[in-house]
Design an enzyme around this catalytic site. Sequence first.
Site, short mmCIF file in Angstrom:
data_model
loop_
_atom_site.label_atom_id
_atom_site.label_comp_id
_atom_site.label_asym_id
_atom_site.label_seq_id
_atom_site.Cartn_x
_atom_site.Cartn_y
_atom_site.Cartn_z
N GLU A 62 0.56 -1.16 -0.02
CA GLU A 62 0.17 -0.04 0.07
C GLU A 62 0.92 1.39 -0.08
OE1 GLU A 62 -2.59 -3.32 2.10
OE2 GLU A 62 -0.43 -2.52 2.17
N PHE A 124 -12.10 -6.82 13.91
CA PHE A 124 -11.23 -7.17 12.96
C PHE A 124 -10.79 -6.30 11.99
CE2 PHE A 124 -9.52 -9.57 9.29
CZ PHE A 124 -8.29 -10.11 9.64
N GLN A 125 -9.33 -5.90 11.91
CA GLN A 125 -9.00 -4.82 11.12
C GLN A 125 -9.55 -3.42 11.02
OE1 GLN A 125 -8.40 -6.72 6.89
NE2 GLN A 125 -6.57 -7.42 7.71
N LYS A 174 -17.69 -0.42 5.24
CA LYS A 174 -18.04 -1.25 4.20
C LYS A 174 -19.70 -1.03 4.07
CE LYS A 174 -17.29 -5.98 2.77
NZ LYS A 174 -16.81 -7.27 3.48
N MET A 485 24.51 7.97 3.85
CA MET A 485 24.56 9.43 4.49
C MET A 485 24.75 9.20 6.11
SD MET A 485 24.20 12.53 4.06
CE MET A 485 23.31 13.20 2.45
#
Length: 592
Positions: A62, A124-125, A174, A485
């Site tokens: 993502e 959940f999630q 949803k 760096m």
Amino acid sequence: MSTAATDATETRLMTGADVLVKSLVDHGVDVLFAYPGGCSMPMHQALTRFGQSIRTILPRHEQGGAFAAQGYARATGKVGVTMATSGPGATNLVTAIADAKLDSIPIVCITGQVPTKAIGSDAFQECPMVEVCRGITKHHYLVTDVKDLPRIMKEAFYIAQSGRPGPVLIDMPKDVQLSDLTDIDMDPPMDLPGYMPVPEAVPSETIRQLAAAIKLARRPVIYSGGGVILGSASEELKEFINKTGIPTVTTIMGIGSVHPDNEHSLDWLGMHGSAYANYAVRDCDLLIGLGVRFDDRVTGKIEAFAKDAKIIHVDIDASELNKNKQAHIPVRGDVKPVLTELNKIVQKPEIDDWRKHCKDLKAKYPFDYDNDFDGILQQHAIKTLSDVTADMDTYVSVGVGQHQMWAAQHYKFRKPRTFLSSSGLGTMGFGLPAAMGVQAALPDALVIDIDGDGSFQMNIQELATCFCEELPVKVFLLNNQHLGMVVQWEDRFMKRNRAHTYLGPISHVEASGKSDANRFAYAEERYPNFVQIAKGYGCGASTVRKKADLEGAIREMIEHDGPYLLDVEVPYQEHVLPMIPGGMTCDDMILE
């Protein structure tokens, strides 16, 4: 903002997911970077019904999708769009959202969310994305009623790209995605009380005040930032520079706003910017800041920055004025119309001696490196790449680290929006997915990710996206086996003691302890085998170490039909110079 659909009212039965996707189409979205999951599946199903209008690209992470949306936005000026599911899918967007906020990049991030009745139950999630992103978005929405969705979508695109651009989050439960409705107005009025992104025209008296300050100046410098590019004001800036003959510096975000071959260009300033730009700003008596934010990597010790200068600061965002550096003439305005009006009346100041002084500084302190080294130094690699691609339609993204600074120093960026850099947040892993977004937006352009091996590995999985989605991105990998760096800071300030900056196995000699002082040292063993990895993803790939082979290898990379990785072996103790240590001044600049 793209115009809404001509037929503003939909009478057929639509789901919330359909409304959202149709809104994307109506707002001119042609590419979407989206990774599906349980709470975003309805939106992905809706996308399959609009396959001819929107190309949906599947990233392999993502974060890669969000950085690709940034690449799309940075290269085109249009809003980039990314989508993820709830919970971990959504939180994987957070770094790219924060990155877009600091660099003022217009993106819309759409996240799935658990059904509204489950919000707050630790389902959940589930993750409270609006709360997570409150401080790193320009605006954010949790959609709880599908009837609000067309207005929210319209506002999101308007907010993302108006005024000072930035990221907007839309969190979609949803059940809202699955809701049915008819007779929905797809072009409702917006409801944004108090939001005034476009400032009123700057009064003519203020324009005259700017012109008078310029006329009186004897050591003026123009300081051009990302706002000039975001505001499409590069042509107006060019006219302003040519009319006044004022020496001009840019920020990292402003690279490309001034042609590098312009006789008045002093390139970019700051911690690793040109010595001549830093010295010119130190000695100027008028600093004309255009679309800049006086970032600490530019100013160093803020009270010593341009300490003897009168400061003009023009910015579209009122909150930037007098935030870091007090301006004598603060101007809230869109830099493009401000320059347009200023160009009508500005007179060339009498600064021949100052121009000569700046020209002498540029000759005395060039960006330089050891041309006699028989291997490939990073600076030489980038300069050679710049020379080979000079006449091509080229866009360059970078990761974060030494290679980022060397690209800014040694690649000639002749047009705005051709240099893509995570500048404010400094996010490793930015380069490859950002290049992917540019390539999706501009399929005929040559898109090159100049990367370091540490930064590249943070989103290496996007090679799969490049191959599977037929995005012929070229990766120019400056591979020194270290976090270069951080190694440089260890060498300069920590007695060369290696502390977890070597990227190979811990059994190798480079992994820990005090390093020797050989600036041309190579890691004895190389890990991993990037050529094998790239070929495993289906990409072309090769390695080059000999200086004489470099140009041929670059041309082979460019001519390859598809994504390609060129693994360039470079030493690991070469330093980016000049360097102003953090919090110090250009009088403390390290030149060698």
